[in-house]
Scaffold this active site. Structure first.
Site, PDB file in Angstrom:
ATOM      1  N   GLN A 178     120.597 -34.231  72.401  1.00  0.00           N
ATOM      2  CA  GLN A 178     120.981 -33.025  72.960  1.00  0.00           C
ATOM      3  C   GLN A 178     119.452 -32.437  73.450  1.00  0.00           C
ATOM      4  OE1 GLN A 178     123.769 -31.968  73.387  1.00  0.00           O
ATOM      5  NE2 GLN A 178     125.121 -33.175  72.275  1.00  0.00           N
ATOM      6  N   SER A 196     121.205 -40.825  75.063  1.00  0.00           N
ATOM      7  CA  SER A 196     122.557 -41.289  75.337  1.00  0.00           C
ATOM      8  C   SER A 196     122.673 -40.653  76.721  1.00  0.00           C
ATOM      9  CB  SER A 196     123.580 -40.856  74.544  1.00  0.00           C
ATOM     10  OG  SER A 196     124.750 -41.341  74.635  1.00  0.00           O
ATOM     11  N   HIS A 198     125.480 -40.225  78.969  1.00  0.00           N
ATOM     12  CA  HIS A 198     126.679 -39.348  79.003  1.00  0.00           C
ATOM     13  C   HIS A 198     126.445 -37.829  78.621  1.00  0.00           C
ATOM     14  CE1 HIS A 198     128.949 -38.805  75.208  1.00  0.00           C
ATOM     15  NE2 HIS A 198     127.921 -39.803  74.862  1.00  0.00           N
ATOM     16  N   CYS A 320     132.460 -36.403  67.633  1.00  0.00           N
ATOM     17  CA  CYS A 320     132.412 -37.427  66.609  1.00  0.00           C
ATOM     18  C   CYS A 320     132.679 -37.287  65.321  1.00  0.00           C
ATOM     19  CB  CYS A 320     131.031 -38.312  66.662  1.00  0.00           C
ATOM     20  SG  CYS A 320     130.223 -38.677  68.215  1.00  0.00           S
TER      21      CYS A 320
END
Length: 380
Positions: A178, A196, A198, A320
């Site tokens: 983030q 990550s 995406h 998640c």
């Protein structure tokens, strides 16, 4: 649609999609093949890795392509623990971490490692003084996310690095999923770091594990020896080239995005404070792309549905873990009440809302508030 769930995933950048398609069409060869086209693919892979290192100001670090941060976190944490277990058995984390970190640390505990949790301050940061009391010569691994995915609080990574200078044996892992593009990127002094694609307008299935030393972790994936022997498996060249494109775009836009998001975040906080019974959970100095708020007395799932009916997409917790019927550990550890936790929603942004989007959000927010205000309870 007004999409405000960007901490869960972001819309792919058009240039990233174009890059992915072009490489799939023209460079579908295996970089490990010895023929001319395989060597051509290998050169493209090397170029993508070089572009990433230049964009992130990396020097001697090893850049390992993965399928995403969950895999990167697993590889780093298990790999570091296994590599260093002859030197100690104690590992340290906090309950602020993403499930892909917490569940790995709990698994390592089941395997015989001694797991310790750092206390959390009321503002949601690692308690550095408590951390100092946990560190000793048996500690081999410490993990801490840079920016929290639920509240947006920014952890004092540089201060942790300074503390660890007296404990050179400790492998320091940072989940920076983030953080990239939202706060200044930090890599110096960190042993391993996960990203990550995406989360910053790349594609799903794209990830990175950045290692200060490629020999610092034991490889948990065995096979053909790709990615320095750390992550065996046929290389996904189109994904990796597209990831390099996403990182370049994100780093170039960082300053402009940061300033725009900070201004917007401040305006939203001012707006939300005018509504009695609604609470802002995210600290003032949290990353501007996440704003966590509570409607105590109303379930977060009810709020998500109410916003969705008006085509505004928000979330409760991490995508998640949103389907697990437990109190969010991040808010709980900060001492936030049960009613506020159950009534919390997360707004997360990819860019600052323009005037039309801001007006739409304010109108929908007011509609939802009017719908549920009789259910709100005072939670001071």
């Amino acid at each position: 649609m007004l999409y405000l769930d960007n901490a869960a995933t972001t819309k792919p950048n058009a240039a990233v999609l174009t890059s992915f398609v072009k490489v799939n069409e023209s460079f579908y060869f295996n970089p490990n093949s010895p023929h001319d086209k395989g060597l051509e693919a290998q050169r493209l892979l090397t170029e993508a890795r070089t572009q990433i290192k230049q964009a992130l100001n990396l020097d001697e670090q090893c850049v390992v392509f993965t399928s995403g941060a969950t895999e990167s976190n697993n590889m780093a944490l298990k790999g570091a623990a296994y590599q260093k277990r002859s030197f100690g058995k104690t590992i340290i984390t906090s309950r602020l971490e993403h499930p892909s970190v917490l569940e790995v640390m709990r698994e390592l505990h089941e395997e015989g490692f001694h797991l310790k949790y750092v206390n959390i301050t009321a503002s949601g940061q690692i308690d550095l003084e408590h951390l100092k009391t946990l560190l000793n010569q048996d500690v081999i691994l410490l993990t801490c996310m840079h920016v929290n995915n639920i509240m947006g609080q920014i952890q004092p990574i540089k201060k942790i690095i300074d503390i660890l200078t007296d404990y050179p044996k400790v492998h320091f892992h940072v989940d920076a999923v983030q953080a990239i593009g939202k706060v200044p990127f930090i890599s110096e002094g960190i042993d391993s770091l996960s990203l990550s694609g995406h989360k910053f307008n790349g594609l799903k299935g794209q990830g990175l594990l950045i290692l200060n030393n490629e020999h610092s972790i034991y490889p948990i994936i065995q096979g053909g020896g790709q990615e320095f022997g750390i992550r065996s498996g046929t290389v996904n060249l189109p994904n990796n080239v597209a990831l390099a494109k996403a990182i370049n775009i994100t780093i170039k836009q960082h300053n402009d995005r940061y300033n725009e998001l900070r201004t917007m975040n401040s305006a939203l906080r001012q707006f939300i404070r005018t509504y009695n019974g609604v609470y802002i959970n995210s600290p003032e100095d949290a990353s501007a792309h996440i704003l966590n708020i509570s409607f105590p007395g109303v379930r977060g799932e009810v709020l998500v549905n109410a916003f969705s009916k008006q085509n505004v997409m928000v979330s409760t917790t991490s995508a998640c873990s949103s389907k697990h019927a437990t109190l969010n550990e991040v808010l709980y550890e900060m001492g936030i009440s049960k009613n506020r936790i159950l009534g919390s929603i997360r707004l997360s942004f990819d860019h600052a809302l323009n005037d039309v989007e801001m007006t739409k959000f304010k109108n929908v927010f007011d509609d939802v508030y009017q719908e549920v205000k009789e259910l709100l309870i005072n939670d001071l």
